[in-house]
Each structure stands twice: as C-alpha cells, then as structure tokens.
Design an enzyme around this catalytic site. Structure first.
Site, PDB file in Angstrom:
ATOM      1  N   GLY A  18      28.848  35.643  23.475  1.00 26.33           N
ATOM      2  CA  GLY A  18      28.241  36.943  23.210  1.00 26.33           C
ATOM      3  C   GLY A  18      29.196  38.061  23.571  1.00 26.33           C
ATOM      4  O   GLY A  18      30.141  37.874  24.348  1.00 26.33           O
ATOM      5  N   GLY A  20      29.187  42.217  24.687  1.00 24.64           N
ATOM      6  CA  GLY A  20      28.442  43.391  25.081  1.00 24.64           C
ATOM      7  C   GLY A  20      29.389  44.571  25.177  1.00 24.64           C
ATOM      8  O   GLY A  20      30.580  44.447  24.883  1.00 24.64           O
ATOM      9  N   GLY A  21      28.841  45.704  25.586  1.00 23.51           N
ATOM     10  CA  GLY A  21      29.669  46.889  25.705  1.00 23.51           C
ATOM     11  C   GLY A  21      30.679  46.769  26.813  1.00 23.51           C
ATOM     12  O   GLY A  21      31.725  47.403  26.802  1.00 23.51           O
ATOM     13  N   MET A  22      30.364  45.921  27.804  1.00 19.75           N
ATOM     14  CA  MET A  22      31.215  45.857  28.969  1.00 19.75           C
ATOM     15  C   MET A  22      32.109  44.624  28.991  1.00 19.75           C
ATOM     16  O   MET A  22      33.173  44.651  29.603  1.00 19.75           O
ATOM     17  CB  MET A  22      30.350  45.856  30.229  1.00 19.75           C
ATOM     18  CG  MET A  22      31.112  46.066  31.506  1.00 19.75           C
ATOM     19  SD  MET A  22      30.067  45.965  32.939  1.00 19.75           S
ATOM     20  CE  MET A  22      29.893  44.219  33.121  1.00 19.75           C
ATOM     21  N   VAL A  25      31.514  37.303  26.722  1.00 14.64           N
ATOM     22  CA  VAL A  25      31.147  36.077  27.430  1.00 14.64           C
ATOM     23  C   VAL A  25      31.573  34.880  26.589  1.00 14.64           C
ATOM     24  O   VAL A  25      31.266  34.805  25.398  1.00 14.64           O
ATOM     25  CB  VAL A  25      29.638  36.010  27.701  1.00 14.64           C
ATOM     26  CG1 VAL A  25      29.299  34.755  28.503  1.00 14.64           C
ATOM     27  CG2 VAL A  25      29.164  37.243  28.454  1.00 14.64           C
ATOM     28  N   LYS A  40      32.749  35.427  31.857  1.00 14.58           N
ATOM     29  CA  LYS A  40      32.593  36.817  31.398  1.00 14.58           C
ATOM     30  C   LYS A  40      33.890  37.559  31.671  1.00 14.58           C
ATOM     31  O   LYS A  40      34.315  37.667  32.838  1.00 14.58           O
ATOM     32  CB  LYS A  40      31.403  37.475  32.108  1.00 14.58           C
ATOM     33  CG  LYS A  40      31.208  38.930  31.738  1.00 14.58           C
ATOM     34  CD  LYS A  40      29.853  39.460  32.218  1.00 14.58           C
ATOM     35  CE  LYS A  40      28.758  39.143  31.231  1.00 14.58           C
ATOM     36  NZ  LYS A  40      27.526  39.903  31.455  1.00 14.58           N
ATOM     37  N   ASP A 130      19.407  46.215  36.883  1.00 16.81           N
ATOM     38  CA  ASP A 130      19.446  46.214  35.415  1.00 16.81           C
ATOM     39  C   ASP A 130      18.655  45.036  34.847  1.00 16.81           C
ATOM     40  O   ASP A 130      19.122  44.344  33.947  1.00 16.81           O
ATOM     41  CB  ASP A 130      20.893  46.174  34.939  1.00 16.81           C
ATOM     42  CG  ASP A 130      21.019  46.550  33.462  1.00 16.81           C
ATOM     43  OD1 ASP A 130      20.113  47.226  32.936  1.00 16.81           O
ATOM     44  OD2 ASP A 130      22.026  46.158  32.849  1.00 16.81           O
TER      45      ASP A 130
END
Lengths: 358, 114
Positions: A18, A20-22, A25, A40, A130
């Site tokens: 996957g 993500g913005g950060m 993974v 990650k 979060d």
C-alpha cells in the site's frame, strides 16, 4: 523495487502492499527469521526533514515495546540510504474500512478488540492519536490489530499537508486534537467511537467539507443519534457510542477498557471470548459510571436546549438570518489570497501570518 | 450555558456577535512570515532555485509548528494549503553551466570502480 534489500540484506522486499501520503508499505521477507514482514518506508519527500526522520524512528521504537494480540507488532526500525523504515508484523487480511457497513453484532466484537489493544498501549503510556478505519486491520479469522502505533504522531504531519487525505482522516479526530489541546487516552476512545459510529451507520459522526467546518461542528454541532440512522442498533449501544463521542474528554468513558465494558454490556450478543480479551482493567463502580453517564446526557440535552434557544434568539435579532449558519462563525479563517505570481503569493502569505498573530 | 444565553441575548441589537477569533502565536507567525518574505525576495531577484529552497524550508517549519501544536486548528488547513501551494508554484530550472565544455580544470571525471 523487487530486488531491494534493507538492513544489510536482512529484509528482501517482495511487493508493494500500500501507499500512503507518508510512506510506502511493502511485503518483505525476513531472511534471518524466515517469515513474512511488512516494511514501511518513509516517503521520499519527507526524508529531507532531519527532525521528522528522527521522530519517525523514535516513535517506532517506542511502539516496539508494545506486545499485544490486538496491536501490530513492530519488530525493527532502521534507516537505509537516508530513508527510515520500520519492520512490522505482516497481517494478511483487510482494513476494517474494507468491510463497509456492519451490523452491531459484527461491530461490537471488533470494537472490543480495538479497545483491548488501545488499553494495552495506554497502560504503556502511548496514545495512538490516529485511530481510523485504515489503521484497524482485520485478519480473515476476524482478529483485529491496530496498526501505526507510535508513528501516528508523525502521521499527523501528513494529514495536515497531504491534500485529498486530510478530510478523509479528520472524521475521526477528536475536538481536542482539532483545537490543538492536550491529547489523552480518551482521544483514542473518541476516535474509536467515531469509527464504530461510521461502521454502524455508513457515515461519520460529522459530515463536513473542510477542517474549519469540522471544528465548527465539533464546537456547536449535534451528532445525529445513531438510531436515527440505524434503528436496529440497541439503545444501550447507541448510548455507549455517543458517550465515547462526548465533546468534552471528561465526559467520555475514562478508558478504552471502560468503553469496552459499555459496549459489551450494550451488545445483545456479546462475544464472551472477546470480552474477556478486552477487559484488562477491573471494572469501575457501575454506580459511578451510571451517574457519570447520566450526567453526561443531562449536559448534552441541556446544552442542546440552550443552544437551540440561543440560536433562535440570535436569528430573531439578526432578522431572519437568510439561512447563514451561526455556528460556522467562530472558526472560519479566510485563506491567504493566492496572488497572481508566486512572489505575490509569498507576500500575501506573509501579510496573512502577521495579520493573524497576537 | 449562561454564556450561550448571554451570547444570544446580550449586547445591542445592531452589533454582530462574532466569537473571538483564534490567533497565531506571535513568534511562530513572525518566523514563518520572515521565511515567506525571503521567498518573495528571492523570486523578485530572479533566483527561483533559492526561492524554492527557502519555500521548502518554510514548509518544513510549518509542518513542524503544526506537529508541535503551535498552530491553532482553525489555521492548520489554510496555512498548510497555502504553503504547499506556494512550493508547488515555484519552478527551479538550474542554469546551464556555460563553462561546462570540457575546458575547466575542476574535479576530474571519476574513473574506475566506486
């Protein structure tokens, strides 16, 4: 990327799980322990910030102290070619978001597991910050695991800088986080309550178009009672979820464990095994909780009545109002003027900053 | 509750009842504004690469300030968006090195194994 090796060859990257913005993974293979792991790797655009990189690793190492069946285990953390990475337990399955809308009989056992994982972390002094559907992984055997413990604080950066994701994740952010106030364990309880609300109703507690609008709703808005949207939900379960969503952290369940007890008690078909997993703290006095819960609802109802009177008086005084919403007034900040050129924009931003400072 | 009632019922009828607006801490706002001024100066001077560098630094400082809870919630999205937009609008095109014609006496081209 398929040939990438991390940590002196210990972890062999196999494929992307996957993005993500950060971070990205990957599914990887731990060549020493011969097991699948999730790795990650911090996104390239964030690696330039030395403080951020340090925090990313620091928070990851803190999270590695956690060991609980409902928390994704952090095995290792390191840095390769300037990119920090963390190595985690690989959880085959899906996020809870992928399950879509669920019945209360399906939601409660999952929520109890989330409570158990959160309570374990809170006992260790870590607040997730979060909790959201994307961070709640569910294996095919319905075991739930909370992901991204420890890096959530770093992820807050992303939520505020990555357009397109900001509004999607903000739905679960507590009022105190939006206001920049102190974050405690009950912050996670609120977020989990918001997730449960959405799983049961198909929509988050507040529907909004911007963070400012969300902040206004959290300040003066009213959450639609859960059973108005999903009448099949037992009243006691509605009460438990609304309790978790109390605006004031002091009016929420005192802990994730307390929330678990309320959910379990409210469920018509509690899963004994999962309840036993979730309950990690001795029950507080039922009388105390009952009184606390009752007083919460009295405050909510009283506050709603007063707000309604205030709004009516306000609209009368304004002279009809023309449909504008008074509750949107307090936190609407006009954005800086964009400017015809980047130089103009920079000047406008500077002026805006100074105009809004104390 | 009393405050809510007072908000509705107190004061003269013609005055709008604007709630107190949040404000940015002076030190943080000044520091970020200085960075933004520096970006504007570099752009005006035609040094777009320096402007981009300063703008990126400004973005990092903005993100750090948000992460440290120094920016009130009402400002976070507007500020983060504005800075991100500013960074995205600046184009750094490195100038062509006029001396890059093989005549310079700088570092020799590396040969052999690394």
């Amino acid at each position: 990327m398929t040939e990438l090796l991390l940590a002196a060859g210990r972890y062999r990257i196999e494929r992307v799980l996957g993005r993500g913005g950060m971070a990205v993974v990957y599914l990887a293979r731990d060549e020493e322990l011969h097991r699948a792991v999730a790795v990650k790797v911090l996104a390239q655009h964030l690696t330039g910030d030395v403080n951020f990189r340090a925090r990313f690793l620091q928070e990851s190492r803190l999270a590695s102290r956690l060991s609980h069946p409902n928390v994704v285990h952090v095995y290792d953390a390191g840095e390769t070619e300037g990119s920090p990475f963390i190595v985690m337990e690989y959880v085959p399955g899906h996020t809870i978001a992928d399950r879509g809308r669920l019945t209360h009989g399906e939601v409660v056992p999952l929520a109890l597991q989330a409570c158990a994982g959160l309570q374990h972390a809170h006992d260790a002094g870590l607040v997730h910050r979060d909790v959201k559907p994307a961070n709640l992984l569910v294996r095919e055997d319905d075991v739930l695991k909370i992901a991204d413990f420890g890096i959530a604080r770093a992820a807050e950066l992303t939520r505020l800088t990555q357009h397109g994701t900001v509004l999607g994740t903000a739905a679960y952010v507590s009022p105190e986080q939006i206001a920049g106030e102190e974050v405690t364990a009950t912050t996670d309880v609120y977020a989990l309550g918001a997730v449960v609300y959405e799983l049961l109703t198909g929509r988050p507690p507040y529907e909004f178009g911007s963070l400012a609008e969300l902040a206004a709703l959290q300040t003066g808005g009213v959450i639609t009672p859960l059973r108005d949207l999903e009448p099949s939900v037992p009243e006691a379960l509605e009460a438990a979820v609304m309790h978790a969503l109390a605006r004031d952290p002091g009016f929420r369940p005192l802990s994730a464990s307390d929330f678990a007890h309320e959910l379990a008690a409210a469920s018509e078909r509690p899963t004994e095994r999962l309840v036993a997993t979730a309950v990690t703290e001795p029950l507080q006095s039922r009388t105390h909780r009952g009184l606390h819960w009752s007083s919460t609802w009295l405050w909510i109802l009283g506050g709603a009545a007063v707000t309604a009177v205030a709004l009516i008086l306000g609209l009368l005084e304004i002279g009809g109002g023309g449909g504008s919403s008074p509750r949107s007034q307090p936190v609407q900040i006009q954005a800086p003027v964009r400017g015809a050129t980047p130089a103009d924009e920079a000047r406008n931003l500077s002026a805006w900053l100074r105009a809004h400072s104390k | 509750m009393a405050a809510a009632l007072c908000l509705a019922g107190c004061g003269s009828g013609s005055e709008p009842r604007a709630a107190p607006q949040p404000e940015l801490p002076h030190s943080v706002a000044t520091a970020l504004a200085s960075g933004s001024d520096e970006v504007a100066r570099a752009l005006t001077a035609g040094d777009h690469c320096r402007a981009l560098s300063v703008a990126r630094q400004l973005q990092q400082e903005t993100v750090a300030a948000i992460n440290d809870w120094q920016i009130p919630g009402a400002f976070q999205e507007q500020l983060g968006s504005a800075v991100a937009d500013l960074v995205s609008r600046i184009r750094c095109v490195p100038p062509v090195n006029k001396h890059d014609n093989g005549k310079h006496n700088g570092q020799k081209k590396h040969e052999g194994n690394d």
